[in-house]
Design a protein around this motif. Sequence first.
Motif, PDB file in Angstrom:
ATOM      1  N   LYS A   1      38.984  16.813  22.598  1.00 40.32           N
ATOM      2  CA  LYS A   1      37.771  16.784  21.776  1.00 40.32           C
ATOM      3  C   LYS A   1      38.102  16.380  20.337  1.00 40.32           C
ATOM      4  O   LYS A   1      37.364  15.637  19.699  1.00 40.32           O
ATOM      5  CB  LYS A   1      37.080  18.155  21.795  1.00 40.32           C
ATOM      6  CG  LYS A   1      36.348  18.446  23.083  1.00 40.32           C
ATOM      7  CD  LYS A   1      35.426  19.653  22.949  1.00 40.32           C
ATOM      8  CE  LYS A   1      36.217  20.938  22.771  1.00 40.32           C
ATOM      9  NZ  LYS A   1      35.370  22.133  22.724  1.00 40.32           N
ATOM     10  N   TYR A   2      39.226  16.879  19.861  1.00 41.39           N
ATOM     11  CA  TYR A   2      39.670  16.530  18.505  1.00 41.39           C
ATOM     12  C   TYR A   2      39.838  15.014  18.382  1.00 41.39           C
ATOM     13  O   TYR A   2      39.458  14.408  17.377  1.00 41.39           O
ATOM     14  CB  TYR A   2      40.986  17.254  18.220  1.00 41.39           C
ATOM     15  CG  TYR A   2      41.641  16.912  16.901  1.00 41.39           C
ATOM     16  CD1 TYR A   2      41.194  17.499  15.717  1.00 41.39           C
ATOM     17  CD2 TYR A   2      42.701  16.008  16.845  1.00 41.39           C
ATOM     18  CE1 TYR A   2      41.798  17.189  14.504  1.00 41.39           C
ATOM     19  CE2 TYR A   2      43.308  15.694  15.631  1.00 41.39           C
ATOM     20  CZ  TYR A   2      42.853  16.295  14.468  1.00 41.39           C
ATOM     21  OH  TYR A   2      43.448  15.974  13.274  1.00 41.39           O
ATOM     22  N   LEU A   3      40.388  14.403  19.433  1.00 40.32           N
ATOM     23  CA  LEU A   3      40.629  12.953  19.399  1.00 40.32           C
ATOM     24  C   LEU A   3      39.336  12.143  19.315  1.00 40.32           C
ATOM     25  O   LEU A   3      39.356  10.975  18.947  1.00 40.32           O
ATOM     26  CB  LEU A   3      41.426  12.519  20.645  1.00 40.32           C
ATOM     27  CG  LEU A   3      42.852  13.038  20.760  1.00 40.32           C
ATOM     28  CD1 LEU A   3      43.482  12.579  22.067  1.00 40.32           C
ATOM     29  CD2 LEU A   3      43.698  12.557  19.569  1.00 40.32           C
TER      30      LEU A   3
ATOM     31  N   VAL B   1      33.296  19.118  30.222  1.00 38.96           N
ATOM     32  CA  VAL B   1      32.112  18.720  29.454  1.00 38.96           C
ATOM     33  C   VAL B   1      30.966  19.677  29.769  1.00 38.96           C
ATOM     34  O   VAL B   1      30.309  20.206  28.860  1.00 38.96           O
ATOM     35  CB  VAL B   1      31.708  17.263  29.819  1.00 38.96           C
ATOM     36  CG1 VAL B   1      30.354  16.896  29.231  1.00 38.96           C
ATOM     37  CG2 VAL B   1      32.785  16.283  29.364  1.00 38.96           C
ATOM     38  N   ASP B   2      30.741  19.913  31.055  1.00 39.07           N
ATOM     39  CA  ASP B   2      29.619  20.767  31.466  1.00 39.07           C
ATOM     40  C   ASP B   2      29.815  22.208  31.015  1.00 39.07           C
ATOM     41  O   ASP B   2      28.900  22.836  30.489  1.00 39.07           O
ATOM     42  CB  ASP B   2      29.447  20.716  32.987  1.00 39.07           C
ATOM     43  CG  ASP B   2      28.977  19.337  33.453  1.00 39.07           C
ATOM     44  OD1 ASP B   2      28.516  18.556  32.591  1.00 39.07           O
ATOM     45  OD2 ASP B   2      29.087  19.040  34.659  1.00 39.07           O
TER      46      ASP B   2
ATOM     47  N   MET C   1      28.638  13.880  25.197  1.00 43.96           N
ATOM     48  CA  MET C   1      29.375  12.614  25.316  1.00 43.96           C
ATOM     49  C   MET C   1      28.499  11.421  24.895  1.00 43.96           C
ATOM     50  O   MET C   1      28.909  10.271  25.019  1.00 43.96           O
ATOM     51  CB  MET C   1      29.840  12.388  26.757  1.00 43.96           C
ATOM     52  CG  MET C   1      30.819  13.416  27.285  1.00 43.96           C
ATOM     53  SD  MET C   1      32.506  13.238  26.644  1.00 43.96           S
ATOM     54  CE  MET C   1      33.188  12.013  27.755  1.00 43.96           C
ATOM     55  N   SER C   2      27.276  11.688  24.422  1.00 43.48           N
ATOM     56  CA  SER C   2      26.341  10.581  24.189  1.00 43.48           C
ATOM     57  C   SER C   2      26.692   9.747  22.962  1.00 43.48           C
ATOM     58  O   SER C   2      26.124   8.680  22.754  1.00 43.48           O
ATOM     59  CB  SER C   2      24.911  11.116  24.067  1.00 43.48           C
ATOM     60  OG  SER C   2      24.801  11.881  22.880  1.00 43.48           O
ATOM     61  N   GLY C   3      27.638  10.237  22.148  1.00 47.40           N
ATOM     62  CA  GLY C   3      28.022   9.469  20.971  1.00 47.40           C
ATOM     63  C   GLY C   3      28.967   8.318  21.264  1.00 47.40           C
ATOM     64  O   GLY C   3      29.259   7.493  20.394  1.00 47.40           O
ATOM     65  N   LEU C   4      29.444   8.230  22.512  1.00 46.01           N
ATOM     66  CA  LEU C   4      30.413   7.183  22.863  1.00 46.01           C
ATOM     67  C   LEU C   4      29.799   5.790  22.816  1.00 46.01           C
ATOM     68  O   LEU C   4      28.614   5.616  23.106  1.00 46.01           O
ATOM     69  CB  LEU C   4      30.925   7.408  24.287  1.00 46.01           C
ATOM     70  CG  LEU C   4      31.960   8.490  24.530  1.00 46.01           C
ATOM     71  CD1 LEU C   4      32.352   8.500  25.995  1.00 46.01           C
ATOM     72  CD2 LEU C   4      33.186   8.240  23.673  1.00 46.01           C
TER      73      LEU C   4
ATOM     74  N   GLY D   1      27.224   8.777  36.669  1.00 47.13           N
ATOM     75  CA  GLY D   1      26.875   9.743  35.625  1.00 47.13           C
ATOM     76  C   GLY D   1      27.944  10.786  35.340  1.00 47.13           C
ATOM     77  O   GLY D   1      27.688  11.774  34.657  1.00 47.13           O
ATOM     78  N   LYS D   2      29.132  10.582  35.866  1.00 46.37           N
ATOM     79  CA  LYS D   2      30.180  11.586  35.732  1.00 46.37           C
ATOM     80  C   LYS D   2      31.431  10.983  35.074  1.00 46.37           C
ATOM     81  O   LYS D   2      31.867   9.902  35.475  1.00 46.37           O
ATOM     82  CB  LYS D   2      30.506  12.041  37.160  1.00 46.37           C
ATOM     83  CG  LYS D   2      31.277  13.297  37.296  1.00 46.37           C
ATOM     84  CD  LYS D   2      31.248  13.790  38.750  1.00 46.37           C
ATOM     85  CE  LYS D   2      32.409  14.733  38.994  1.00 46.37           C
ATOM     86  NZ  LYS D   2      32.466  15.252  40.351  1.00 46.37           N
ATOM     87  N   PHE D   3      32.002  11.691  34.109  1.00 40.85           N
ATOM     88  CA  PHE D   3      33.263  11.245  33.503  1.00 40.85           C
ATOM     89  C   PHE D   3      34.433  11.922  34.220  1.00 40.85           C
ATOM     90  O   PHE D   3      34.477  13.141  34.311  1.00 40.85           O
ATOM     91  CB  PHE D   3      33.320  11.621  32.023  1.00 40.85           C
ATOM     92  CG  PHE D   3      32.483  10.728  31.148  1.00 40.85           C
ATOM     93  CD1 PHE D   3      32.992   9.531  30.679  1.00 40.85           C
ATOM     94  CD2 PHE D   3      31.189  11.091  30.804  1.00 40.85           C
ATOM     95  CE1 PHE D   3      32.218   8.702  29.875  1.00 40.85           C
ATOM     96  CE2 PHE D   3      30.413  10.262  30.006  1.00 40.85           C
ATOM     97  CZ  PHE D   3      30.923   9.063  29.545  1.00 40.85           C
TER      98      PHE D   3
END
Length: 434
Positions: A326-328, A110-111, A117-120, A132-134
């Motif tokens: 990302k596609y998913l 991500v970084d 990722m804010s659209g989740l 704060g970490k995925f």
Amino acid sequence: GGNSASGNSSQSTGNTNNEAGAKDGKQVVTFWHSMGGAGQETLNSIVEDFNNSQDKIQVNAEYQGTYDESLTKFNAVAGTDSAPTMIQTFEIGTMSMINSGNIIPIQEFVDKDGYDMSGLEGNITNYYSLDGKFYSMPFNSSTPVMYYNKDAFKKAGLDPEKAPETFEEVEEASKAIVKSNPNMKGFALQAYGWLWEQLLANQGALLLNNDNGRTDTPTKIGWTEKEGKSIFEWVKRMVDDGTFANYGTNGDNMVAGFLAGDVAMFLQSSASARDVIDNAPFEVGIAFLPYPEDQERQGVVIGGASLWMIDGKPKEESKAAWEFMKYLQTPEVQAKWHVGTGYFAVNPAAYEEEVVKEAWAEKPQLQVTVQQLQSTKSSYATQGALMDMLPQGRKIMETALETVYNGGEVDQAYKTAVQQFNDAIEQANKARKK
Ligand SMILES: O=P(O)(O)OC[C@H](O)CO
């Protein structure tokens, strides 16, 4: 979904090419998953879409059995060339995957990529974002819902548009069902620890102390005796009434029983929504999870699974898997995933897609699952528990539930389960310190 008890036995694996590295100039990604039934069909179709959408990456989706089975297989090959590029692991595997040292945290990708990722969906971020970490990529998120047979409700003089909301209302409805049709039971609860956890959270109860393990490592259970016992006592009353259908731990049998008209209501993952709605020869209702009438409904915890990047693979291979992940997440893919299964769209922008609007108009039950999630009250209880012993905790509750289904006393079964659960927490803490 891929849970241990109701896992589907489908063996179709799509493309079984398991060779790592480049193939015909393409980067091959091996993706282990646990999706059976409609989930497997929809996933295979999404993977095919991805493979056809570009010519650099070839994803091979390989069914590895239930979440439990897949994880066991993975642990046997972790660190070797036979390990997959990425693996789907259930939510309660989160801490053991992080502690295993076998994964690359998704946050690194991500970084590096500046990926947003804010659209989740907020509840999903709440579950999977730790400090704060995925660590893994959210993909197939579910919660349990109550399925019911609307035709049987009508026949019993019950309002098919108004599902029972409380434990007590479920009991009353079950009695009416059995009275109108002695060959049909009222209610079934698969002996599945996940359902027990959700019925606990819906009361606002914690599974583990230290805020469900969200603020510190848990040292013991987090629920009170009243909260924990309420679920056992509820089931026990229905067992005694003769309105309870006992399928033990077998979710497949339970769903088959529902479809055959042997039982009018059951709890199960929203992941089964399409399978159940499409296969029932009667009208299926979907409703929120019940709660004891002296409590207020709090909502549900994110379940299902997420996608983990396996460490030790060639950089290019991991990079290719990241492109697929990302596609998913795209609204189009999430829309297809939601309507094809009953899993949520982890990216709620998907709910604006035409295909979702059409599916909701035609099968409004699908939307109930989303409404239950979105009306959940945010708290440590509904954020869900984190600890590496949770799979073991589930087995303990399943044994206790089965004991009661088979005529055992609640007090003894409950006491034993609490003791074993606390022991499992203690053992896990000791093992990690070694
Ligand atoms: O069957 P699923 O995929 O909805 O997952 C249910 C549970 O959360 C698995 O731990």
